[in-house]
Write a protein that holds these residues in place. Structure first.
Motif, PDB file in Angstrom:
ATOM      1  N   PHE A  46     -10.224   0.076  -3.139  1.00  0.00           N
ATOM      2  CA  PHE A  46     -10.913   1.236  -2.582  1.00  0.00           C
ATOM      3  C   PHE A  46      -9.911   2.329  -2.215  1.00  0.00           C
ATOM      4  O   PHE A  46     -10.172   3.525  -2.418  1.00  0.00           O
ATOM      5  CB  PHE A  46     -11.716   0.790  -1.361  1.00  0.00           C
ATOM      6  CG  PHE A  46     -12.422   1.895  -0.625  1.00  0.00           C
ATOM      7  CD1 PHE A  46     -13.231   2.800  -1.291  1.00  0.00           C
ATOM      8  CD2 PHE A  46     -12.306   2.002   0.752  1.00  0.00           C
ATOM      9  CE1 PHE A  46     -13.885   3.811  -0.604  1.00  0.00           C
ATOM     10  CE2 PHE A  46     -12.963   2.994   1.451  1.00  0.00           C
ATOM     11  CZ  PHE A  46     -13.751   3.908   0.778  1.00  0.00           C
ATOM     12  N   ALA A  47      -8.753   1.927  -1.687  1.00  0.00           N
ATOM     13  CA  ALA A  47      -7.705   2.900  -1.346  1.00  0.00           C
ATOM     14  C   ALA A  47      -7.269   3.688  -2.583  1.00  0.00           C
ATOM     15  O   ALA A  47      -6.989   4.894  -2.496  1.00  0.00           O
ATOM     16  CB  ALA A  47      -6.503   2.192  -0.721  1.00  0.00           C
ATOM     17  N   VAL A  48      -7.217   3.019  -3.720  1.00  0.00           N
ATOM     18  CA  VAL A  48      -6.861   3.710  -4.963  1.00  0.00           C
ATOM     19  C   VAL A  48      -7.916   4.760  -5.314  1.00  0.00           C
ATOM     20  O   VAL A  48      -7.586   5.881  -5.730  1.00  0.00           O
ATOM     21  CB  VAL A  48      -6.692   2.691  -6.106  1.00  0.00           C
ATOM     22  CG1 VAL A  48      -6.578   3.407  -7.449  1.00  0.00           C
ATOM     23  CG2 VAL A  48      -5.462   1.827  -5.871  1.00  0.00           C
ATOM     24  N   LEU A  49      -9.193   4.409  -5.131  1.00  0.00           N
ATOM     25  CA  LEU A  49     -10.264   5.376  -5.392  1.00  0.00           C
ATOM     26  C   LEU A  49     -10.104   6.607  -4.500  1.00  0.00           C
ATOM     27  O   LEU A  49     -10.296   7.748  -4.947  1.00  0.00           O
ATOM     28  CB  LEU A  49     -11.636   4.739  -5.146  1.00  0.00           C
ATOM     29  CG  LEU A  49     -12.110   3.669  -6.127  1.00  0.00           C
ATOM     30  CD1 LEU A  49     -13.473   3.127  -5.677  1.00  0.00           C
ATOM     31  CD2 LEU A  49     -12.218   4.232  -7.533  1.00  0.00           C
ATOM     32  N   PHE A  59      -1.429  10.793   0.311  1.00  0.00           N
ATOM     33  CA  PHE A  59      -2.391   9.807   0.815  1.00  0.00           C
ATOM     34  C   PHE A  59      -1.620   8.660   1.458  1.00  0.00           C
ATOM     35  O   PHE A  59      -0.638   8.165   0.897  1.00  0.00           O
ATOM     36  CB  PHE A  59      -3.261   9.258  -0.330  1.00  0.00           C
ATOM     37  CG  PHE A  59      -4.323   8.296   0.130  1.00  0.00           C
ATOM     38  CD1 PHE A  59      -5.507   8.752   0.681  1.00  0.00           C
ATOM     39  CD2 PHE A  59      -4.134   6.918   0.009  1.00  0.00           C
ATOM     40  CE1 PHE A  59      -6.484   7.869   1.112  1.00  0.00           C
ATOM     41  CE2 PHE A  59      -5.105   6.035   0.436  1.00  0.00           C
ATOM     42  CZ  PHE A  59      -6.280   6.510   0.986  1.00  0.00           C
ATOM     43  N   ARG A  60      -2.053   8.234   2.638  1.00  0.00           N
ATOM     44  CA  ARG A  60      -1.408   7.133   3.364  1.00  0.00           C
ATOM     45  C   ARG A  60      -2.411   6.002   3.552  1.00  0.00           C
ATOM     46  O   ARG A  60      -3.575   6.240   3.892  1.00  0.00           O
ATOM     47  CB  ARG A  60      -0.894   7.611   4.719  1.00  0.00           C
ATOM     48  CG  ARG A  60       0.237   8.626   4.634  1.00  0.00           C
ATOM     49  CD  ARG A  60       0.686   9.109   6.006  1.00  0.00           C
ATOM     50  NE  ARG A  60      -0.327   9.923   6.655  1.00  0.00           N
ATOM     51  CZ  ARG A  60      -1.015   9.557   7.738  1.00  0.00           C
ATOM     52  NH1 ARG A  60      -0.809   8.375   8.286  1.00  0.00           N
ATOM     53  NH2 ARG A  60      -1.910  10.363   8.265  1.00  0.00           N
ATOM     54  N   TYR A  61      -1.936   4.780   3.347  1.00  0.00           N
ATOM     55  CA  TYR A  61      -2.820   3.613   3.420  1.00  0.00           C
ATOM     56  C   TYR A  61      -2.083   2.430   4.021  1.00  0.00           C
ATOM     57  O   TYR A  61      -0.901   2.192   3.710  1.00  0.00           O
ATOM     58  CB  TYR A  61      -3.323   3.248   2.021  1.00  0.00           C
ATOM     59  CG  TYR A  61      -4.027   1.907   1.949  1.00  0.00           C
ATOM     60  CD1 TYR A  61      -5.151   1.637   2.721  1.00  0.00           C
ATOM     61  CD2 TYR A  61      -3.561   0.902   1.091  1.00  0.00           C
ATOM     62  CE1 TYR A  61      -5.791   0.408   2.648  1.00  0.00           C
ATOM     63  CE2 TYR A  61      -4.198  -0.322   1.014  1.00  0.00           C
ATOM     64  CZ  TYR A  61      -5.314  -0.574   1.794  1.00  0.00           C
ATOM     65  OH  TYR A  61      -5.941  -1.785   1.721  1.00  0.00           O
ATOM     66  N   PRO A 264      -0.541   3.551  -3.206  1.00  0.00           N
ATOM     67  CA  PRO A 264      -1.590   3.429  -4.227  1.00  0.00           C
ATOM     68  C   PRO A 264      -1.032   3.195  -5.624  1.00  0.00           C
ATOM     69  O   PRO A 264      -1.624   2.449  -6.416  1.00  0.00           O
ATOM     70  CB  PRO A 264      -2.335   4.767  -4.122  1.00  0.00           C
ATOM     71  CG  PRO A 264      -2.135   5.187  -2.703  1.00  0.00           C
ATOM     72  CD  PRO A 264      -0.736   4.741  -2.363  1.00  0.00           C
ATOM     73  N   ASP A 265       0.108   3.789  -5.949  1.00  0.00           N
ATOM     74  CA  ASP A 265       0.704   3.570  -7.274  1.00  0.00           C
ATOM     75  C   ASP A 265       1.138   2.114  -7.434  1.00  0.00           C
ATOM     76  O   ASP A 265       0.972   1.527  -8.521  1.00  0.00           O
ATOM     77  CB  ASP A 265       1.909   4.489  -7.476  1.00  0.00           C
ATOM     78  CG  ASP A 265       1.508   5.932  -7.699  1.00  0.00           C
ATOM     79  OD1 ASP A 265       0.348   6.173  -8.098  1.00  0.00           O
ATOM     80  OD2 ASP A 265       2.345   6.824  -7.472  1.00  0.00           O
ATOM     81  N   ARG A 270       0.059  -3.440  -9.658  1.00  0.00           N
ATOM     82  CA  ARG A 270      -0.224  -4.857  -9.449  1.00  0.00           C
ATOM     83  C   ARG A 270      -1.553  -5.246 -10.080  1.00  0.00           C
ATOM     84  O   ARG A 270      -1.687  -6.332 -10.646  1.00  0.00           O
ATOM     85  CB  ARG A 270      -0.221  -5.174  -7.946  1.00  0.00           C
ATOM     86  CG  ARG A 270       1.154  -4.961  -7.314  1.00  0.00           C
ATOM     87  CD  ARG A 270       1.145  -5.179  -5.819  1.00  0.00           C
ATOM     88  NE  ARG A 270       0.911  -6.590  -5.525  1.00  0.00           N
ATOM     89  CZ  ARG A 270      -0.060  -7.030  -4.751  1.00  0.00           C
ATOM     90  NH1 ARG A 270      -0.919  -6.198  -4.217  1.00  0.00           N
ATOM     91  NH2 ARG A 270      -0.199  -8.327  -4.550  1.00  0.00           N
ATOM     92  N   ILE A 271      -2.533  -4.360 -10.001  1.00  0.00           N
ATOM     93  CA  ILE A 271      -3.828  -4.622 -10.644  1.00  0.00           C
ATOM     94  C   ILE A 271      -3.658  -4.693 -12.156  1.00  0.00           C
ATOM     95  O   ILE A 271      -4.181  -5.588 -12.822  1.00  0.00           O
ATOM     96  CB  ILE A 271      -4.857  -3.534 -10.264  1.00  0.00           C
ATOM     97  CG1 ILE A 271      -5.214  -3.635  -8.767  1.00  0.00           C
ATOM     98  CG2 ILE A 271      -6.116  -3.680 -11.114  1.00  0.00           C
ATOM     99  CD1 ILE A 271      -6.057  -2.472  -8.272  1.00  0.00           C
ATOM    100  N   ALA A 272      -2.895  -3.740 -12.716  1.00  0.00           N
ATOM    101  CA  ALA A 272      -2.699  -3.699 -14.163  1.00  0.00           C
ATOM    102  C   ALA A 272      -1.952  -4.931 -14.663  1.00  0.00           C
ATOM    103  O   ALA A 272      -2.195  -5.412 -15.783  1.00  0.00           O
ATOM    104  CB  ALA A 272      -1.919  -2.433 -14.546  1.00  0.00           C
TER     105      ALA A 272
END
Length: 275
Positions: A46-49, A59-61, A264-265, A270-272
């Protein structure tokens, strides 16, 4: 004129430059492993979205969730960090592990939940709350369905009182499919976490890249023997150890450190890597 005002308000809601996720195993992302063994999960996705709607680097998460944590532990350990960060958005999913414990009163848990929301809404731009899943298809938890529904009612009432968007998981029909769940049948699979991330986007009024209720591809029928074999394997590998931890008073998060601040990057990479 009213339509213009509504449009401006909607646009303002989705301009989020910082996000902090609080919670337990669900928000930590258990069931959605990355290439390094650490979990990804719906909140990271969701943070990536959210980050994709901002200029690069703007953007900070932080994900402060830790598996196994009870509501009071989340309030003690994670909430002060969120208060200090004062983000545009906080997601607060807490109380589920309390509800699973025998003898707990969902009315009393909800009172403590509301006190936490009061603290968060004082510092965060938006506080998104989360309902529990409908557990009718989860063998270990289906007998708690009424208790979870009662707690969900309180969560929605609290959300109404404080103007919190609701990530409603009870109504997310697509997670009733077994492919939405990890092998332990207690945590979501990568696909399940992805669908929840999309539902979170819907809760905030974002344009999302896919429908979380998109139908699953058909599955071949399963015979009685196959179902019985799967149930025996699940009981041996997951149910017995889970019961053992509860009897010993242990938590799966006793020696786990929160993921903390994430790029986010890096999440995308990691998802990829496991896609």
């Amino acid at each position: 004129m009213a339509d213009d005002s509504k449009s401006e308000k909607s646009e303002k809601r989705v301009v989020i430059g910082s996000y902090v996720a609080l919670g337990d195993s669900f928000t930590e992302g258990v069931g959605d492993p990355g290439p390094d063994g650490a979990f990804v999960g719906w909140a990271d996705r969701f943070a990536v979205l959210l980050a994709d709607r901002r200029p690069e680097g703007d953007f900070r998460y932080a994900n402060l969730a830790v598996r196994g944590k009870l509501l009071d532990q989340i309030v003690e350990d994670q909430l002060p960090q969120a208060v200090e960060l004062a983000p545009d958005l906080v997601s607060f999913c807490a109380g589920g592990n309390d509800i699973l414990r025998p003898g707990t009163d969902p009315d009393e848990v909800a009172e403590r939940f509301e006190r936490a929301i009061v603290r968060l809404t004082a510092v965060a731009g938006t506080v998104m709350v989360t309902t529990g899943f409908d557990t009718r298809g989860i063998p270990v938890l289906k007998h708690l369905r009424g208790k979870i529904a009662t707690y969900n009612g309180h969560v929605r009432a609290v959300a109404d009182r404080y103007g919190c968007p609701v990530l409603d998981l009870w109504s997310l029909r697509s997670v009733q499919d077994r492919r939405a769940w990890d092998g332990d049948r207690l945590h979501l699979s990568p696909d399940g976490h992805t669908r929840v991330a999309l539902r979170a986007g819907q809760a905030l009024g974002l344009e999302i890249p896919a429908d979380p209720e998109q139908p699953w591809p058909p599955l071949p029928p399963r015979g009685t023997l196959e179902v019985r074999r799967d149930n025996v394997h699940w009981a041996r590998e997951y149910l017995v150890p889970w019961i053992g931890r509860r009897l010993r008073g242990e938590s799966s998060g006793d020696h786990v450190t929160a993921k903390g601040r994430l790029s986010p990057d890096d999440i995308k990479s990691r998802i990829a890597a496991v896609a």
